[in-house]
Design a protein around this motif. Structure first.
Motif, PDB file in Angstrom:
ATOM      1  N   UNK A 100      -2.764  -9.973  -1.792  1.00 22.01           N
ATOM      2  CA  UNK A 100      -2.392 -10.491  -0.477  1.00 22.01           C
ATOM      3  C   UNK A 100      -3.447 -10.177   0.583  1.00 22.01           C
ATOM      4  N   UNK A 101      -4.183  -9.094   0.406  1.00 27.52           N
ATOM      5  CA  UNK A 101      -5.282  -8.818   1.332  1.00 27.52           C
ATOM      6  C   UNK A 101      -6.353  -9.905   1.242  1.00 27.52           C
ATOM      7  N   UNK A 102      -6.635 -10.360   0.006  1.00 28.53           N
ATOM      8  CA  UNK A 102      -7.587 -11.463  -0.158  1.00 28.53           C
ATOM      9  C   UNK A 102      -7.014 -12.760   0.396  1.00 28.53           C
ATOM     10  N   UNK A 103      -5.780 -13.054   0.035  1.00 32.40           N
ATOM     11  CA  UNK A 103      -5.151 -14.302   0.472  1.00 32.40           C
ATOM     12  C   UNK A 103      -5.098 -14.392   1.992  1.00 32.40           C
ATOM     13  N   UNK A 104      -4.775 -13.288   2.629  1.00 37.30           N
ATOM     14  CA  UNK A 104      -4.609 -13.262   4.086  1.00 37.30           C
ATOM     15  C   UNK A 104      -5.919 -13.011   4.817  1.00 37.30           C
ATOM     16  N   UNK A 105      -7.018 -13.001   4.069  1.00 36.39           N
ATOM     17  CA  UNK A 105      -8.369 -12.947   4.631  1.00 36.39           C
ATOM     18  C   UNK A 105      -8.579 -11.702   5.494  1.00 36.39           C
TER      19      UNK A 105
ATOM     20  N   UNK B  22       0.830  -1.201   0.000  1.00 33.32           N
ATOM     21  CA  UNK B  22       0.000   0.000   0.000  1.00 33.32           C
ATOM     22  C   UNK B  22       0.868   1.256   0.000  1.00 33.32           C
ATOM     23  N   UNK B  23       1.933   1.251   0.808  1.00 37.03           N
ATOM     24  CA  UNK B  23       2.815   2.413   0.894  1.00 37.03           C
ATOM     25  C   UNK B  23       3.569   2.638  -0.416  1.00 37.03           C
TER      26      UNK B  23
ATOM     27  N   UNK C  70     -13.580  -7.131   4.929  1.00 33.71           N
ATOM     28  CA  UNK C  70     -14.114  -6.561   3.699  1.00 33.71           C
ATOM     29  C   UNK C  70     -13.756  -5.085   3.554  1.00 33.71           C
ATOM     30  N   UNK C  71     -13.728  -4.354   4.651  1.00 25.96           N
ATOM     31  CA  UNK C  71     -13.387  -2.928   4.562  1.00 25.96           C
ATOM     32  C   UNK C  71     -11.969  -2.730   4.040  1.00 25.96           C
ATOM     33  N   UNK C  72     -11.053  -3.620   4.429  1.00 28.94           N
ATOM     34  CA  UNK C  72      -9.678  -3.535   3.945  1.00 28.94           C
ATOM     35  C   UNK C  72      -9.605  -3.898   2.471  1.00 28.94           C
ATOM     36  N   UNK C  73     -10.362  -4.911   2.067  1.00 30.03           N
ATOM     37  CA  UNK C  73     -10.396  -5.276   0.654  1.00 30.03           C
ATOM     38  C   UNK C  73     -10.947  -4.133  -0.184  1.00 30.03           C
ATOM     39  N   UNK C  74     -11.998  -3.489   0.310  1.00 28.63           N
ATOM     40  CA  UNK C  74     -12.587  -2.369  -0.431  1.00 28.63           C
ATOM     41  C   UNK C  74     -11.578  -1.244  -0.605  1.00 28.63           C
ATOM     42  N   UNK C  75     -10.776  -0.977   0.419  1.00 28.25           N
ATOM     43  CA  UNK C  75      -9.735   0.048   0.301  1.00 28.25           C
ATOM     44  C   UNK C  75      -8.751  -0.320  -0.790  1.00 28.25           C
ATOM     45  N   UNK C  76      -8.324  -1.584  -0.825  1.00 28.86           N
ATOM     46  CA  UNK C  76      -7.375  -2.027  -1.841  1.00 28.86           C
ATOM     47  C   UNK C  76      -7.983  -1.940  -3.239  1.00 28.86           C
ATOM     48  N   UNK C  77      -9.251  -2.347  -3.390  1.00 31.64           N
ATOM     49  CA  UNK C  77      -9.919  -2.240  -4.694  1.00 31.64           C
ATOM     50  C   UNK C  77     -10.003  -0.782  -5.136  1.00 31.64           C
ATOM     51  N   UNK C  78     -10.338   0.094  -4.208  1.00 26.75           N
ATOM     52  CA  UNK C  78     -10.447   1.511  -4.543  1.00 26.75           C
ATOM     53  C   UNK C  78      -9.099   2.094  -4.927  1.00 26.75           C
TER      54      UNK C  78
END
Length: 237
Positions: free
Chosen positions: A64-69, A39-40, A72-80
């Protein structure tokens, strides 16, 4: 065309690898702890205006956010984050595809609302020529690419199956290329039983302005669990 550019989202998250510990706890835990670094790195590239590199780093954040489960809020941040990197490149449809992965999230809804006028201003497609995506997981997409070839079209499909350990061992894959007419917005890829890739199969394709729907009949001999089926959304042009 003026594109409204929302602010980038960044975040670092704590990791718990309990469900994966039985596989390879030291490696999994160490790799999952790198998510904040991805992310950084993406944020740094984004701030420098290197949006292609930013998209690569944010894709790693997603995978890796998906893999490491992560939640959902963290996944949404990564998708965005991925969406905004594509938006900065002027690839509105790809940005929209990333936002659709967390359509109910408020961040996604906000960013999509800021894009609506620009999306509406895009020229309406006049042919099936273009690129289409279907999410395969772990930051990867199944793709269909269509190119004009005389009075017909070259259609290329690349499919993936992202198994539980795909980030370590790679995905199962499958592909085909067909040169075919598209009549009444429909085309068919036919594979005979003497093909080098497997047995007899047909892949029906139905096109519309914004997507193509695939349906496979038979076994095309793709990698395990790879199948050309379902809806693919137009991401280019």
């Amino acid at each position: 065309m003026k594109v409204l550019l929302p602010a980038l989202l960044t975040a670092g998250f704590l990791f718990s690898a309990q469900s994966l510990a039985k596989i390879d706890e030291p490696d999994v835990e160490a790799d999952c702890e790198k998510i904040a670094d991805y992310a950084a790195l993406g944020n740094a590239a984004y701030q420098k205006g290197d949006y292609v590199k930013a998209a690569d780093h944010f894709r790693d954040q997603v995978a890796w956010s998906e893999f490491c489960q992560h939640p959902q809020s963290a996944l949404a941040t990564a998708y965005n984050n991925s969406a905004l990197a594509y938006l900065r490149q002027g690839q509105l449809r790809k940005a929209r595809a990333w936002l659709a992965l967390a359509a109910e999230d408020k961040k996604s809804q906000y960013n999509l609302s800021r894009m609506q006028d620009s999306l509406a201003a895009l020229a309406k497609p006049t042919s099936p020529v273009g690129e289409y995506w279907q999410y395969a997981g772990f930051g990867s997409w199944n793709t269909v690419e269509v190119k004009a070839k005389g009075d017909r079209y070259e259609i290329h499909y690349d499919g993936l199956y992202m198994g539980a350990m795909a980030l370590y061992y790679g995905p199962n894959i499958g592909e085909f290329t067909a040169v075919a007419a598209i009549k009444d917005q429909q085309a068919v890829y036919h594979q005979s039983d003497d093909s080098d890739y497997g047995g007899t199969c047909d892949v029906e394709m139905v096109f519309s302005d914004e997507n193509v729907a695939l349906k496979t009949h038979g076994d095309c001999g793709f990698g395990h669990n790879v199948r050309a089926d379902g809806e693919f959304v137009r991401v280019a042009p």
